[in-house]
Design a protein around this motif. Structure first.
Motif, PDB file in Angstrom:
ATOM      1  N   VAL A   1       5.855  51.000  14.847  1.00 29.49           N
ATOM      2  CA  VAL A   1       6.228  52.072  13.923  1.00 29.49           C
ATOM      3  C   VAL A   1       5.029  52.846  13.360  1.00 29.49           C
ATOM      4  CG1 VAL A   1       7.335  52.564  11.703  1.00 29.49           C
ATOM      5  CG2 VAL A   1       8.432  51.006  13.310  1.00 29.49           C
ATOM      6  N   PRO A   2       3.954  52.178  12.882  1.00 28.74           N
ATOM      7  CA  PRO A   2       2.939  52.907  12.118  1.00 28.74           C
ATOM      8  C   PRO A   2       2.134  53.936  12.894  1.00 28.74           C
ATOM      9  CG  PRO A   2       2.777  50.532  11.742  1.00 28.74           C
ATOM     10  CD  PRO A   2       3.670  50.741  12.911  1.00 28.74           C
ATOM     11  N   ARG A   3       1.953  53.757  14.217  1.00 30.21           N
ATOM     12  CA  ARG A   3       1.064  54.655  14.952  1.00 30.21           C
ATOM     13  C   ARG A   3       1.405  54.619  16.445  1.00 30.21           C
ATOM     14  NH1 ARG A   3      -1.219  50.987  12.331  1.00 30.21           N
ATOM     15  NH2 ARG A   3      -1.445  48.989  13.410  1.00 30.21           N
ATOM     16  N   GLU A   4       0.714  55.467  17.198  1.00 27.16           N
ATOM     17  CA  GLU A   4       0.931  55.554  18.636  1.00 27.16           C
ATOM     18  C   GLU A   4       0.744  54.183  19.283  1.00 27.16           C
ATOM     19  OE1 GLU A   4      -0.460  58.595  22.227  1.00 27.16           O
ATOM     20  OE2 GLU A   4      -1.290  58.762  20.198  1.00 27.16           O
ATOM     21  N   THR A   5       1.639  53.821  20.197  1.00 26.13           N
ATOM     22  CA  THR A   5       1.624  52.479  20.784  1.00 26.13           C
ATOM     23  C   THR A   5       1.765  52.546  22.303  1.00 26.13           C
ATOM     24  OG1 THR A   5       2.624  51.498  18.799  1.00 26.13           O
ATOM     25  CG2 THR A   5       2.765  50.226  20.841  1.00 26.13           C
ATOM     26  N   LEU A   6       0.932  51.762  22.984  1.00 26.51           N
ATOM     27  CA  LEU A   6       1.080  51.539  24.423  1.00 26.51           C
ATOM     28  C   LEU A   6       1.659  50.152  24.600  1.00 26.51           C
ATOM     29  CD1 LEU A   6       0.607  52.210  27.418  1.00 26.51           C
ATOM     30  CD2 LEU A   6      -1.739  51.352  27.152  1.00 26.51           C
ATOM     31  N   TYR A   7       2.828  50.069  25.208  1.00 26.86           N
ATOM     32  CA  TYR A   7       3.560  48.814  25.359  1.00 26.86           C
ATOM     33  C   TYR A   7       3.536  48.427  26.834  1.00 26.86           C
ATOM     34  CZ  TYR A   7       7.333  45.476  24.170  1.00 26.86           C
ATOM     35  OH  TYR A   7       8.082  44.349  23.960  1.00 26.86           O
ATOM     36  N   LEU A   8       2.802  47.363  27.165  1.00 27.32           N
ATOM     37  CA  LEU A   8       2.725  46.883  28.537  1.00 27.32           C
ATOM     38  C   LEU A   8       3.702  45.729  28.723  1.00 27.32           C
ATOM     39  CD1 LEU A   8      -1.148  46.865  29.159  1.00 27.32           C
ATOM     40  CD2 LEU A   8       0.488  48.767  29.339  1.00 27.32           C
ATOM     41  N   THR A   9       4.676  45.887  29.611  1.00 32.13           N
ATOM     42  CA  THR A   9       5.636  44.830  29.893  1.00 32.13           C
ATOM     43  C   THR A   9       5.274  44.173  31.214  1.00 32.13           C
ATOM     44  OG1 THR A   9       7.961  44.320  30.347  1.00 32.13           O
ATOM     45  CG2 THR A   9       7.248  46.562  30.834  1.00 32.13           C
ATOM     46  N   THR A  10       5.183  42.862  31.225  1.00 29.62           N
ATOM     47  CA  THR A  10       4.755  42.124  32.420  1.00 29.62           C
ATOM     48  C   THR A  10       5.888  41.358  33.091  1.00 29.62           C
ATOM     49  OG1 THR A  10       4.170  40.158  31.144  1.00 29.62           O
ATOM     50  CG2 THR A  10       2.443  41.821  31.443  1.00 29.62           C
ATOM     51  N   GLU A  11       7.012  41.225  32.435  1.00 24.78           N
ATOM     52  CA  GLU A  11       8.143  40.474  32.987  1.00 24.78           C
ATOM     53  C   GLU A  11       9.369  41.369  33.166  1.00 24.78           C
ATOM     54  OE1 GLU A  11       8.098  37.562  34.173  1.00 24.78           O
ATOM     55  OE2 GLU A  11       6.486  36.419  33.237  1.00 24.78           O
TER      56      GLU A  11
ATOM     57  N   LEU B   1      -1.827  48.412  20.937  1.00 24.47           N
ATOM     58  CA  LEU B   1      -1.529  47.961  22.295  1.00 24.47           C
ATOM     59  C   LEU B   1      -0.704  46.687  22.189  1.00 24.47           C
ATOM     60  CD1 LEU B   1      -2.031  47.939  25.452  1.00 24.47           C
ATOM     61  CD2 LEU B   1      -3.958  46.407  24.926  1.00 24.47           C
ATOM     62  N   ILE B   2       0.411  46.624  22.904  1.00 20.58           N
ATOM     63  CA  ILE B   2       1.224  45.408  22.962  1.00 20.58           C
ATOM     64  C   ILE B   2       1.316  44.963  24.418  1.00 20.58           C
ATOM     65  CG2 ILE B   2       3.546  44.451  22.647  1.00 20.58           C
ATOM     66  CD1 ILE B   2       3.874  46.291  20.235  1.00 20.58           C
ATOM     67  N   VAL B   3       1.046  43.691  24.672  1.00 21.35           N
ATOM     68  CA  VAL B   3       1.232  43.106  25.998  1.00 21.35           C
ATOM     69  C   VAL B   3       2.324  42.054  25.858  1.00 21.35           C
ATOM     70  CG1 VAL B   3       0.180  41.911  27.941  1.00 21.35           C
ATOM     71  CG2 VAL B   3      -1.201  43.484  26.550  1.00 21.35           C
ATOM     72  N   ASP B   4       3.459  42.272  26.537  1.00 24.01           N
ATOM     73  CA  ASP B   4       4.653  41.441  26.337  1.00 24.01           C
ATOM     74  C   ASP B   4       5.245  40.990  27.670  1.00 24.01           C
ATOM     75  OD1 ASP B   4       6.986  40.269  25.315  1.00 24.01           O
ATOM     76  OD2 ASP B   4       8.052  42.186  25.356  1.00 24.01           O
ATOM     77  N   PRO B   5       5.156  39.678  27.964  1.00 21.44           N
ATOM     78  CA  PRO B   5       4.244  38.717  27.346  1.00 21.44           C
ATOM     79  C   PRO B   5       2.912  38.732  28.086  1.00 21.44           C
ATOM     80  CG  PRO B   5       5.681  37.557  28.865  1.00 21.44           C
ATOM     81  CD  PRO B   5       6.082  39.004  28.923  1.00 21.44           C
TER      82      PRO B   5
END
Length: 208
Positions: free
Chosen positions: A45-55, A102-106
């Protein structure tokens, strides 16, 4: 004092003196069957996000964001797959804007890569976070088959969030511990959370 980037989760921001220090790597350790994804949604929510999904596929993650009732941003969602996931993730990290998330999930598939290559990836990730003043959140699943690189993840992370979920009688209890916090103070007590339509503090009394 280092600049703090708010998480978007009020209870955490209050507890952590405003948020996470810019340039940090955060390891969010949680069971696969927990509601840890709710934390990830609110972190966008707070700022620009790059969401990397690995599964999951990128389409599945986009659908989850559209269907959630939790506060959620509009992250750039990219899927990391193939025989060289570290290479794919590394190229995408290079595109990260300044002061973003940056989010790496998982992160588990990356932790299963050759140890020396994973170490190089983590060092490059740390450099990227510092250079962009951003925050990386690595979603670490604490299931039955913990990857061999998990110790390295938690060692190199600046902050560790450990979410414990257990059934207590007829209710589900969620407790968040912050045992590690470089650039700040680790919490001496866990935070009891209510994970429903959003992340809240559980104000119900503990029953011995």
């Amino acid at each position: 004092m280092n600049e703090r980037l708010p998480t978007g989760i009020d209870v955490l921001d209050r507890t952590l003196s405003g948020g996470i220090p810019a340039g940090s790597i955060v390891a969010l350790v949680a069971a696969p069957a927990s509601q840890s994804e709710l934390l990830l949604y609110e972190l966008t929510v707070p700022r620009e996000t790059l969401y990397l999904t690995t599964e999951r596929s990128a389409e599945a993650v986009r659908d989850a964001f559209e269907r959630t009732d939790a506060p959620a941003g509009t992250p750039d969602i990219e899927q990391v797959t193939g025989e060289a996931p570290l290479d794919g993730a590394g190229r995408l990290v290079e595109t990260l804007p300044r002061k973003s998330t940056l989010i790496v999930d998982p992160v588990d598939p990356l932790e299963r890569c050759e140890p020396a290559r994973y170490r190089r990836f983590m060092n490059a990730l740390q450099t990227a976070m510092v250079n962009t003043g951003s925050v990386a959140v690595l979603h670490c699943l604490s299931g039955c088959s913990t990857p061999s690189g998990r110790d390295r993840t938690e060692y190199m992370a600046d902050v560790v969030f450990s979410l414990e979920t257990r059934v207590a009688g007829e209710s589900i209890e969620n407790r968040l511990a912050v045992p590690k916090f470089r650039g700040g103070r680790a919490l001496s007590e866990t935070i009891k959370l209510e994970l429903g339509d959003r992340v809240r503090v559980d104000t119900s009394r503990d029953i011995a």
